[in-house]
Design a protein around this motif. Structure first.
Motif, mmCIF file in Angstrom:
data_model
loop_
_atom_site.group_PDB
_atom_site.id
_atom_site.type_symbol
_atom_site.label_atom_id
_atom_site.label_comp_id
_atom_site.label_asym_id
_atom_site.label_seq_id
_atom_site.Cartn_x
_atom_site.Cartn_y
_atom_site.Cartn_z
ATOM 1 N N TYR A 34 41.301 57.702 38.722
ATOM 2 C CA TYR A 34 40.828 56.916 39.857
ATOM 3 C C TYR A 34 40.258 55.608 39.337
ATOM 4 O O TYR A 34 39.513 55.595 38.352
ATOM 5 C CB TYR A 34 39.752 57.685 40.630
ATOM 6 N N LYS A 35 40.631 54.513 40.010
ATOM 7 C CA LYS A 35 40.200 53.184 39.558
ATOM 8 C C LYS A 35 40.031 52.271 40.755
ATOM 9 O O LYS A 35 40.559 52.528 41.837
ATOM 10 C CB LYS A 35 41.226 52.590 38.613
ATOM 11 N N ASN A 36 39.279 51.195 40.556
ATOM 12 C CA ASN A 36 39.178 50.168 41.583
ATOM 13 C C ASN A 36 40.536 49.495 41.723
ATOM 14 O O ASN A 36 41.216 49.262 40.718
ATOM 15 C CB ASN A 36 38.101 49.148 41.220
ATOM 16 N N CYS A 39 41.342 46.398 39.355
ATOM 17 C CA CYS A 39 40.992 46.464 37.932
ATOM 18 C C CYS A 39 42.235 46.553 37.046
ATOM 19 O O CYS A 39 42.967 47.541 37.079
ATOM 20 C CB CYS A 39 40.078 47.655 37.675
ATOM 21 N N CYS A 42 41.969 49.074 33.740
ATOM 22 C CA CYS A 42 42.255 50.481 34.020
ATOM 23 C C CYS A 42 43.747 50.759 33.903
ATOM 24 O O CYS A 42 44.154 51.816 33.429
ATOM 25 C CB CYS A 42 41.770 50.867 35.415
ATOM 26 N N LEU A 64 34.956 54.623 43.855
ATOM 27 C CA LEU A 64 34.906 55.105 42.474
ATOM 28 C C LEU A 64 33.532 55.650 42.089
ATOM 29 O O LEU A 64 33.433 56.710 41.473
ATOM 30 C CB LEU A 64 35.330 54.003 41.506
ATOM 31 N N HIS A 81 36.459 53.695 35.112
ATOM 32 C CA HIS A 81 37.367 54.518 35.911
ATOM 33 C C HIS A 81 37.034 55.985 35.635
ATOM 34 O O HIS A 81 36.336 56.288 34.673
ATOM 35 C CB HIS A 81 38.838 54.233 35.568
#
Length: 150
Positions: A34-36, A39, A42, A64, A81
């Protein structure tokens, strides 16, 4: 042994090499990361994992911090992340050798975290400024302890 028999034996042994290598190749380890959404580092980390024996399912999210918190990572130790690998959470730009140490050792912990976005860590640009300290997060609420220093 005639040349014909030697050539046949050589071809037969060559044909078994790919099957032998295939039998010894470890299957890729699945990761959900899971990441923004915006980003880029990531994405670099996901590629790093992909190149090191993992199969990464990248899931962009605007929640996140909440995902990390629910996974048991304290706010002060959250990374860039949050990944789920087997029964563990791996937060931040943790190097593959440290992840393998976690998976091979099977400690009774929630997971590990490399807080922040350290320069020179896997997926991050720049020179590594010093050792990367990865923390273990316990299941019983005990204070985090050092898991590994890379």
């Amino acid at each position: 042994m005639t040349r014909r028999k030697f050539a046949a034996a050589l071809l037969a042994s060559a044909a078994t090499v790919p099957m032998w290598r295939q039998a010894r190749a470890a299957p890729a380890i699945p990761v959900t990361l899971y990441k923004n959404p915006s980003c880029d580092c990531c994405e670099g980390y996901a590629r790093y994992l992909d190149h090191n024996g993992f199969t990464v399912d990248v899931r962009p999210t605007n929640d996140l911090a909440e995902i990390s918190r629910k996974a048991g990572i304290p706010a002060a130790l959250q990374g860039c992340h949050t990944a789920f690998i087997g029964t563990y959470v791996v937060d931040g730009h943790v190097p593959v050798p440290t992840i393998r140490k976690l998976l091979d050792g099977k400690p009774d912990i929630v997971g590990i975290t490399l807080p922040g976005m350290p320069s020179g860590s896997p997926g991050m640009e720049g020179d590594k400024a010093g050792p990367l300290t990865v923390y273990a997060i316990s299941r019983d609420g005990a204070p985090p302890r050092i898991f590994d220093v890379d």
